[in-house]
Design an enzyme around this catalytic site. Structure first.
Site, mmCIF file in Angstrom:
data_model
loop_
_atom_site.group_PDB
_atom_site.id
_atom_site.type_symbol
_atom_site.label_atom_id
_atom_site.label_comp_id
_atom_site.label_asym_id
_atom_site.label_seq_id
_atom_site.Cartn_x
_atom_site.Cartn_y
_atom_site.Cartn_z
ATOM 1 N N CYS A 20 0.812 -1.203 0.000
ATOM 2 C CA CYS A 20 0.000 0.000 0.000
ATOM 3 C C CYS A 20 0.848 1.256 0.000
ATOM 4 O O CYS A 20 2.067 1.197 -0.020
ATOM 5 C CB CYS A 20 -0.884 0.003 1.235
ATOM 6 S SG CYS A 20 -1.686 -1.579 1.508
ATOM 7 N N GLY A 47 -2.203 1.568 -4.354
ATOM 8 C CA GLY A 47 -3.388 0.887 -3.865
ATOM 9 C C GLY A 47 -4.629 1.626 -4.281
ATOM 10 O O GLY A 47 -4.755 2.821 -4.025
ATOM 11 N N ASN A 121 2.101 -0.602 5.279
ATOM 12 C CA ASN A 121 2.467 -1.114 3.949
ATOM 13 C C ASN A 121 3.365 -2.316 4.172
ATOM 14 O O ASN A 121 4.413 -2.175 4.809
ATOM 15 C CB ASN A 121 3.193 -0.018 3.169
ATOM 16 C CG ASN A 121 3.754 -0.498 1.827
ATOM 17 O OD1 ASN A 121 4.648 0.141 1.273
ATOM 18 N ND2 ASN A 121 3.262 -1.584 1.299
ATOM 19 N N GLY A 122 2.960 -3.464 3.636
ATOM 20 C CA GLY A 122 3.748 -4.685 3.797
ATOM 21 C C GLY A 122 2.891 -5.798 4.331
ATOM 22 O O GLY A 122 1.663 -5.677 4.401
ATOM 23 N N TYR A 269 8.669 -2.291 -11.023
ATOM 24 C CA TYR A 269 7.272 -2.077 -11.359
ATOM 25 C C TYR A 269 6.519 -1.197 -10.387
ATOM 26 O O TYR A 269 5.750 -0.335 -10.790
ATOM 27 C CB TYR A 269 6.560 -3.444 -11.443
ATOM 28 C CG TYR A 269 5.068 -3.335 -11.482
ATOM 29 C CD1 TYR A 269 4.429 -2.943 -12.655
ATOM 30 C CD2 TYR A 269 4.291 -3.574 -10.354
ATOM 31 C CE1 TYR A 269 3.057 -2.798 -12.690
ATOM 32 C CE2 TYR A 269 2.925 -3.431 -10.381
ATOM 33 C CZ TYR A 269 2.312 -3.044 -11.546
ATOM 34 O OH TYR A 269 0.965 -2.888 -11.582
HETATM 35 P P1 5GP Z 1 0.634 -11.243 -15.657
HETATM 36 O O1 5GP Z 1 -0.176 -10.522 -16.657
HETATM 37 O O2 5GP Z 1 1.809 -11.963 -16.226
HETATM 38 O O3 5GP Z 1 -0.199 -12.156 -14.811
HETATM 39 O O4 5GP Z 1 1.183 -10.174 -14.612
HETATM 40 C C1 5GP Z 1 2.224 -9.308 -14.939
HETATM 41 C C2 5GP Z 1 1.711 -7.928 -15.186
HETATM 42 O O5 5GP Z 1 1.014 -7.444 -14.025
HETATM 43 C C3 5GP Z 1 2.826 -6.984 -15.462
HETATM 44 O O6 5GP Z 1 2.558 -6.396 -16.703
HETATM 45 C C4 5GP Z 1 2.766 -5.938 -14.353
HETATM 46 O O7 5GP Z 1 2.827 -4.664 -14.975
HETATM 47 C C5 5GP Z 1 1.449 -6.146 -13.660
HETATM 48 N N1 5GP Z 1 1.477 -6.141 -12.188
HETATM 49 C C6 5GP Z 1 0.518 -5.594 -11.392
HETATM 50 N N2 5GP Z 1 0.762 -5.784 -10.089
HETATM 51 C C7 5GP Z 1 1.923 -6.464 -10.011
HETATM 52 C C8 5GP Z 1 2.696 -6.970 -8.919
HETATM 53 O O8 5GP Z 1 2.371 -6.805 -7.742
HETATM 54 N N3 5GP Z 1 3.842 -7.634 -9.232
HETATM 55 C C9 5GP Z 1 4.231 -7.823 -10.524
HETATM 56 N N4 5GP Z 1 5.378 -8.470 -10.764
HETATM 57 N N5 5GP Z 1 3.526 -7.379 -11.582
HETATM 58 C C10 5GP Z 1 2.375 -6.712 -11.346
HETATM 59 MG MG MG Z 2 2.068 -4.259 -17.076
#
Ligand code: 5GP
Ligand code: MG
Ligand code: SF4
Length: 502
Positions: A20, A47, A121-122, A269
């Protein structure tokens, strides 16, 4: 009382996990609710499920929180009663199942001896053990953050009649050493603003200075928008107490627990590109990820394009380093949030198509390098590749700014269990084949760390390597549901047949 089954306190499957945004202000004479509103707005990306703030006027704390975006929760009417000179605010991200008002933050307690509010957050990893030790009945706390508030209230009550006005600080000093996992906390009582960063510093937290006071925030852009200038990041394992006397720094944890492990995905990200982490520009780090990917995995192509928005800086870096022209193959619908949060695989797939739309003129007949931040379940890439092929791409070469995501995160990112993680179940070649791309390369772990510009500063990369800096109890570990053998770090094991995907 014996240990509680995990689902009774925090459901291990669809658990409330907080990745968050937190924000706090201490500023006599300033409009702290308005500053907190601006700060939360700047932290909205951390969030989108609920938002809230608590404000103290020195005597009493008022809390406003609700489901939805910062702009849904706050307006002139809801901000009006929030008068005072110190505040704490929160934006919450989590999975479905726990999308309830009960989980919105800040959490608040009034013990009689003290009132306080907390934003977290965490994600703690010893929630069940703490609840069991405290003899709590199953279901009495809504989340790990709620548990922390409850335990703090117990500590304050147990301390009895002392009344130096620092009951919350004393309670924190007793409780914090018992907490394990990821926590950046911002709290207020009637008269103090307090920030805490866990000894690993999994989640960011920084301190800023206003003309008349102080600000705490998850990320530096929230300081900028509140008109504060950056002072410093809190150290892992540091607590700061802010009041009329200024800022006091305290070390509540045993020194041997200090082991800096900032979440590397903050760089990849999660954080805003205009944030600074470990003193480095996140945007610049993402560009370098692209540059290093171009060096590691070159390919002949006509255009480099990002998956917007998180892939943009890395695609720029890849284009610059490779000399291949940069272009836009997809536009993003501005009115849709992070698709990752959408419930269910089918809805997530639809949400990707709603969010990302191909620009045929830029795609048709081209050999494309497509750059994105990560592949978790593969939903985004499956849809993106489908759209690019339908729009006439002749070759698709996928380049990813993070190494294969093989292990679940227990420290505040909800990335599902191992059965859902594409790279936990398939080799890179099998993923290439499944996604239907001509080539696929992930950046190496060393290059990723090099790109941050903070080599040696200390990172968590458990989701990439299986090396968990804080041990996760077996009852929580989604990766050992099928097997009691925890494979050693980085071993590419095929634990499951891949789940059917559409
Ligand atoms: P996927 O579509 O492969 O299931 O998830 C990856 C995509 O979700 C990435 O494009 C990333 O931008 C987005 N994403 C949203 N929240 C998260 C997160 O908490 N961790 C990661 N690694 N990607 C996330
Ligand atoms: Mg993405
Ligand atoms: Fe970040 Fe991965 Fe560590 Fe979770 S496991 S804190 S996502 S690096």
């Amino acid at each position: 009382m014996g240990p509680l089954p995990p689902h009774q306190v925090v459901d291990a499957g669809g658990s409330p996990r907080e990745a968050c945004g937190v924000f706090g202000v201490y500023a006599p004479g300033a409009a702290v609710a308005q500053l907190t509103y601006l700060g939360l707005y700047a932290l909205q990306h951390r969030g989108q499920e609920s938002a809230g703030m608590a404000v103290s006027d020195g005597e009493t704390i008022t809390v406003v929180k609700d489901m939805g975006l910062v702009t849904n929760v706050f307006n002139e009417r809801t901000l009006a009663p929030l008068t005072g000179h110190l505040s704490v605010g929160h934006t919450r991200y989590s999975t479905t199942g726990s999308s309830t008002w009960r989980n919105a933050q800040p959490v608040y307690r009034d013990t009689g001896a003290a009132e306080f509010a907390l934003g977290h957050n965490g994600n703690l990893v010893n929630t069940e053990a703490l609840a069991a030790e405290a003899g709590m009945l199953p279901g009495t706390v809504a989340s790990d953050s709620d548990l922390v508030a409850e335990l703090l209230a117990h500590e304050i009550a147990a301390a009895g009649e002392r009344s130096d006005g620092r009951e919350l600080e004393h309670a924190l000093l007793r409780l914090l050493p018992q907490l394990e996992g990821a926590f950046s906390f911002v709290l207020i009582d009637e008269a103090h603003l307090i920030g805490v960063r866990d000894p690993n510093g999994f989640r960011p937290l920084c301190l800023g200075k206003l003309d008349t006071g102080w600000v705490l925030a998850s990320e530096t852009p929230a300081l900028d928008i509140a008109g504060a200038h950056f002072v410093r990041e809190l150290d892992p394992g540091e607590m700061v107490v802010i009041d009329a006397g200024g800022v006091r720094s305290v070390r509540p944890f045993p020194v041997e627990r200090t082991d800096p492990r900032l979440c590397v995905f903050e760089f990849v990200y999660f954080a805003r590109p205009d944030s600074r982490l470990y003193g480095q520009s996140v945007h610049r780090a993402r560009q370098r990820m692209g540059e290093l990917l171009a060096e590691q995995a070159p390919v002949e192509a006509d255009m480099v394009m990002p998956v917007p928005e998180s892939g943009v800086p890395a695609a720029q870096g890849y284009a610059r380093a490779s000399g291949i022209p940069y272009g836009d193959g997809l536009v993003k619908n501005r009115y849709i949030g992070r698709t990752f949060i959408a419930p269910g695989q089918e809805m997530r797939a639809r949400a990707v198509r709603l969010k990302l739309n191909p620009i045929r003129e830029n795609i048709e007949g081209k050999r494309l390098v497509v750059v994105d931040d990560s592949i978790v379940r593969g939903t985004t890439q499956k849809q993106v590749v489908g759209m690019l092929r339908e729009s006439g791409a002749v070759e698709v070469h996928l380049r990813i700014m993070s190494p294969p995501y093989r292990w679940p995160c227990y420290y505040g990112m909800d990335t599902g269990d191992r059965a859902e993680l594409l790279a936990a179940n398939l080799t890179v070649e099998e993923i290439r084949d499944y996604l239907g791309v001509d080539s696929l390369a992930y950046i190496s772990t060393d290059r990723l760390v090099e790109a941050t510009g903070a080599v040696g500063a200390g990172f968590c990369n458990a989701c990439l390597t299986g090396d968990y800096p804080v041990p996760v109890p077996v009852s929580l570990r989604k990766d050992v549901l099928e097997s009691n053998d925890i494979p050693p770090s980085g071993v590419d094991t095929l634990l499951h047949e891949p789940a059917p995907r559409t």
